[in-house]
Design an enzyme around this catalytic site. Structure first.
Site, PDB file in Angstrom:
ATOM      1  N   ASP A 128     -11.344   2.809   4.032  1.00  0.00           N
ATOM      2  CA  ASP A 128     -11.755   1.404   3.895  1.00  0.00           C
ATOM      3  C   ASP A 128     -13.283   1.277   3.877  1.00  0.00           C
ATOM      4  OD1 ASP A 128      -9.844  -0.520   3.471  1.00  0.00           O
ATOM      5  OD2 ASP A 128      -9.298  -0.721   5.589  1.00  0.00           O
ATOM      6  N   LYS A 174       0.847  -1.203   0.000  1.00  0.00           N
ATOM      7  CA  LYS A 174       0.000   0.000   0.000  1.00  0.00           C
ATOM      8  C   LYS A 174       0.883   1.254   0.000  1.00  0.00           C
ATOM      9  CE  LYS A 174      -3.856  -2.400   2.118  1.00  0.00           C
ATOM     10  NZ  LYS A 174      -4.481  -2.908   3.338  1.00  0.00           N
ATOM     11  N   GLN A 221      -4.781  -1.548   9.546  1.00  0.00           N
ATOM     12  CA  GLN A 221      -4.665  -2.878   8.943  1.00  0.00           C
ATOM     13  C   GLN A 221      -5.270  -3.928   9.886  1.00  0.00           C
ATOM     14  OE1 GLN A 221      -3.298  -3.518   5.778  1.00  0.00           O
ATOM     15  NE2 GLN A 221      -4.077  -5.588   6.138  1.00  0.00           N
TER      16      GLN A 221
END
Ligand code: NDP
Length: 292
Positions: free
Chosen positions: A121, A54, A98
């Site tokens: 997200d 990422k 994460q």
């Protein structure tokens, strides 16, 4: 019949190039550089790989990127304090924590501490609710990528019968919402669903997000259907999807391979969401082609 391959790798590369161009334009025209903060707790090797890739993608798009690491034994309060700091930092437009988090942390409490406008997200309850009621939301990256591939392949999804196999909060449910928002007729299947093969045979669009290698059989697929395989399963034969690819390819009209289908779209859509979040907080219109 041999199904066409839906080349997510190529689509994602093109999407990333378009995002980089829009980032450059945003910098030039408005003096704003999108910024993504990624938070990793503990040292799970797979998570570390995801976080590194990422970070690279953010750099390549010309965005600012920051990685914050906390030890596996950090307290939940330490993590909430970090999220508070990032929420208050105007240079940070997107925050990604994460997952999975260490067992002593409450994933939902942590995720819902992220400011909704920085929730790239799309996992906060507020964004999930906004998506469900048809309001402007930050949308989870993997389903967003799937919808982009579907629209690229099929144009309008209106009136198509879509079956989503899987009802997780990160893939199945938001996928179903996005298909509904695109005027498909949507069925959601899960582990208690009866007659799954018969349901699959009715689906013009079949999205498999089950987490079981080669679970969807070729003979379940409606001839000519468009099949999106979200699954990533590590087997002795390498990475395979949730669909029996070789058999499905003889029946479907188009199918995503694993690897090289949905996977590359997820990171590209994280960049898309970061750019969208930056545009919105600066009062600019949503960037072209990056929202559902
Ligand atoms: P979850 O394990 O959270 O959800 C799996 C879903 O599949 C559940 O809703 C479950 O039903 C359903 N299911 C399990 N067994 C069956 C069955 N026998 N028949 C019908 N449905 C069943 O997984 P995720 O949604 O997180 O991920 C799904 C897959 O997608 C995984 O392979 C994952 O690795 C992959 N993935 C890929 C991403 C990418 O970037 N390509 C990103 C995220 C995930 P129930 O709710 O009843 O238990």
């Amino acid at each position: 019949m041999t199904a066409d391959l839906i080349d997510g790798k190529a689509f994602a590369a093109d999407l990333r190039a378009r995002i980089a161009a829009q980032v450059a334009a945003m910098k030039a025209d408005h003096g704003v550089t999108p910024g993504l903060a990624v938070v990793l707790v503990g040292d799970d090797p797979a998570s570390a790989v995801y976080v590194r890739s990422k970070g690279r993608a953010v750099d390549e798009a010309g965005m600012n990127g920051w990685q914050h690491r906390l030890p596996a034994d950090a307290s939940q309060q330490d993590l909430l304090d970090l999220i508070d700091t990032l929420n208050a930092d105007d240079a940070v437009n997107g925050i990604l924590v994460q997952l999975p988090l260490p067992g002593h942390m409450d994933d939902a409490a942590v995720i819902n501490a992220i400011a909704p406008e920085k929730d790239v997200d799309g996992f906060t309850v507020l964004n999930a609710g906004r998506l469900a009621v048809g309001q402007t939301a930050m949308v989870p990256c993997t389903p967003l990528g799937c919808v982009m591939l579907l629209r690229d392949r099929l144009g309008s999804l209106a009136g198509k019968h879509a079956l989503v196999v899987g009802r997780s909060n990160i893939v199945g449910k938001p996928m179903a919402q996005l298909l509904l928002a695109n005027d498909a007729t949507v069925t959601v299947a899960h582990s208690r669903t009866a007659n799954l093969p018969a349901l699959c045979r009715q689906a013009d669009i079949l999205v498999a997000a089950v987490g079981r290698a080669r679970f969807v059989k070729g003979e379940w697929i409606k001839p000519g259907a468009t099949v999106i395989d979200v699954g990533i399963n590590r087997t002795d034969d390498g990475l395979v999807g949730d669909v029996d690819f070789d058999a499905a390819r003889g029946v479907a009209g188009a199918i995503t391979p694993v690897p090289g289908g949905v996977g590359p779209m997820t990171i590209a859509c994280l960049l898309a969401n970061t750019l969208t979040a930056t545009a919105r907080v600066n009062g600019l219109p949503d960037p072209d082609g990056l929202t559902p």
